[in-house]
Write an enzyme that holds these catalytic residues in place. Structure first.
Site, mmCIF file in Angstrom:
data_model
loop_
_atom_site.group_PDB
_atom_site.id
_atom_site.type_symbol
_atom_site.label_atom_id
_atom_site.label_comp_id
_atom_site.label_asym_id
_atom_site.label_seq_id
_atom_site.Cartn_x
_atom_site.Cartn_y
_atom_site.Cartn_z
ATOM 1 N N HIS A 18 0.839 -1.213 0.000
ATOM 2 C CA HIS A 18 0.000 0.000 0.000
ATOM 3 C C HIS A 18 0.870 1.257 0.000
ATOM 4 C CE1 HIS A 18 -3.010 -2.741 2.238
ATOM 5 N NE2 HIS A 18 -3.583 -2.463 1.093
ATOM 6 N N SER A 129 -3.248 -8.105 3.121
ATOM 7 C CA SER A 129 -3.307 -7.920 4.573
ATOM 8 C C SER A 129 -3.719 -9.214 5.263
ATOM 9 C CB SER A 129 -4.285 -6.793 4.913
ATOM 10 O OG SER A 129 -3.869 -5.605 4.302
HETATM 11 N N1 COA Z 1 -0.259 -4.138 -1.851
HETATM 12 C C1 COA Z 1 -0.596 -5.074 -0.980
HETATM 13 N N2 COA Z 1 -1.865 -5.457 -0.753
HETATM 14 C C2 COA Z 1 -2.830 -4.833 -1.427
HETATM 15 C C3 COA Z 1 -2.536 -3.833 -2.358
HETATM 16 C C4 COA Z 1 -1.187 -3.489 -2.562
HETATM 17 N N3 COA Z 1 -0.810 -2.558 -3.429
HETATM 18 N N4 COA Z 1 -3.707 -3.409 -2.871
HETATM 19 C C5 COA Z 1 -4.679 -4.102 -2.283
HETATM 20 N N5 COA Z 1 -4.151 -4.980 -1.409
HETATM 21 C C6 COA Z 1 -4.881 -5.957 -0.604
HETATM 22 C C7 COA Z 1 -5.419 -5.437 0.668
HETATM 23 O O1 COA Z 1 -4.493 -5.582 1.711
HETATM 24 C C8 COA Z 1 -6.643 -6.287 0.876
HETATM 25 O O2 COA Z 1 -6.279 -7.491 1.452
HETATM 26 P P1 COA Z 1 -7.334 -8.344 2.317
HETATM 27 O O3 COA Z 1 -8.530 -8.574 1.454
HETATM 28 O O4 COA Z 1 -6.548 -9.544 2.592
HETATM 29 O O5 COA Z 1 -7.644 -7.511 3.522
HETATM 30 C C9 COA Z 1 -7.124 -6.582 -0.512
HETATM 31 O O6 COA Z 1 -6.016 -6.331 -1.353
HETATM 32 C C10 COA Z 1 -8.284 -5.736 -0.909
HETATM 33 O O7 COA Z 1 -7.989 -4.371 -0.768
HETATM 34 P P2 COA Z 1 -8.783 -3.336 0.215
HETATM 35 O O8 COA Z 1 -7.833 -2.288 0.572
HETATM 36 O O9 COA Z 1 -9.450 -4.037 1.316
HETATM 37 O O10 COA Z 1 -9.841 -2.717 -0.641
HETATM 38 P P3 COA Z 1 -11.074 -3.466 -1.277
HETATM 39 O O11 COA Z 1 -10.658 -3.993 -2.587
HETATM 40 O O12 COA Z 1 -11.687 -4.403 -0.297
HETATM 41 O O13 COA Z 1 -12.016 -2.251 -1.558
HETATM 42 C C11 COA Z 1 -13.245 -0.329 -1.037
HETATM 43 C C12 COA Z 1 -12.525 -1.576 -0.549
HETATM 44 C C13 COA Z 1 -13.412 0.456 0.237
HETATM 45 C C14 COA Z 1 -12.417 0.461 -2.019
HETATM 46 C C15 COA Z 1 -14.583 -0.673 -1.743
HETATM 47 O O14 COA Z 1 -15.213 -1.720 -1.066
HETATM 48 C C16 COA Z 1 -15.500 0.525 -1.772
HETATM 49 O O15 COA Z 1 -15.365 1.384 -2.604
HETATM 50 N N6 COA Z 1 -16.473 0.588 -0.833
HETATM 51 C C17 COA Z 1 -17.392 1.702 -0.713
HETATM 52 C C18 COA Z 1 -18.810 1.306 -1.090
HETATM 53 C C19 COA Z 1 -19.034 1.465 -2.556
HETATM 54 O O16 COA Z 1 -18.954 2.540 -3.117
HETATM 55 N N7 COA Z 1 -19.338 0.346 -3.206
HETATM 56 C C20 COA Z 1 -19.611 0.311 -4.614
HETATM 57 C C21 COA Z 1 -18.348 0.127 -5.404
HETATM 58 S S1 COA Z 1 -18.711 -0.040 -7.120
#
Ligand code: COA
Length: 167
Positions: A18, A129
């Site tokens: 990240h 993570s």
């Molecule tokens: N390096 C290491 N790990 C990474 C990474 C990187 N560059 N990028 C992502 N990851 C990992 C994260 O650690 C996480 O791991 P985990 O699932 O084991 O915890 C995983 O990839 C997913 O990333 P995360 O940061 O949790 O984001 P997400 O993909 O779950 O997305 C939001 C979360 C908040 C962006 C998304 O759910 C959102 O926009 N929510 C708001 C509601 C909304 O608008 N929904 C409609 C969307 S169309």
């Protein structure tokens, strides 16, 4: 016009993968907001306050980056903070379909909001993570994947009786 980006995620906890994305994205825009999802449904190990303070400690060297909590729709939050760009990191092909779907859905909700993808550094391509927490829980070595303040906090969290928290 000031170029403002939003990098959203759960950051439970923030990893070096990240931080790599944050550092590179921050060089491309005037201001970058790291939006930490409240995400109670995902049952994070670290609560919102901890996730935010670990992020702040990990990016203290970047003075154009702010860490803020967010809930609700990403497009609404982006609009409320004046962000024109959403930043996402792509690790592997498997990320693509989900990210593509999310970017297109966000675009249909907010046509002026652009999603920008940065390729994750090859060193962190397999990192997540959840994997870090799982390895740490079983006593494996995870320090190299984590910013120093996070490694210290994770170790102290797992040092006590955290079996329930990690279940
Ligand atoms: N390096 C290491 N790990 C990474 C990474 C990187 N560059 N990028 C992502 N990851 C990992 C994260 O650690 C996480 O791991 P985990 O699932 O084991 O915890 C995983 O990839 C997913 O990333 P995360 O940061 O949790 O984001 P997400 O993909 O779950 O997305 C939001 C979360 C908040 C962006 C998304 O759910 C959102 O926009 N929510 C708001 C509601 C909304 O608008 N929904 C409609 C969307 S169309």
């Amino acid at each position: 016009m000031e170029r403002v980006g939003l990098y959203p995620g759960t950051f439970d906890p923030v990893t070096r993968g990240h931080v790599d994305i944050i550092e590179r994205a921050s060089r491309m825009m005037d201001r970058l907001i790291v939006g930490v999802s409240v995400r109670e449904g995902k049952s994070p190990l670290f609560d919102l306050g901890e996730r935010m303070s670990l992020l702040k400690a990990s990016i203290a060297h970047l003075d154009t980056v702010e860490v803020r909590p967010f809930e609700g729709l990403l497009v609404d939050y982006a609009q409320s903070v004046g962000a024109q760009l959403v930043v996402r990191g792509l690790r592997a092909i498997t990320d693509f379909e989900y990210e593509f779907q999310m970017a297109l859905m966000n675009r249909s909700l907010a046509p002026d909001l652009e999603t920008v993808f940065l390729m994750t550094h090859h060193e962190w391509i397999y990192l997540s993570s959840s994997l870090v927490k799982e390895i740490a829980r079983h006593g494996g070595y995870v320090e190299r994947f984590l910013p120093e303040p996070v490694a210290t906090r994770l170790a102290s969290k797992l040092g006590g009786d955290t079996t329930d928290e990690l279940a």
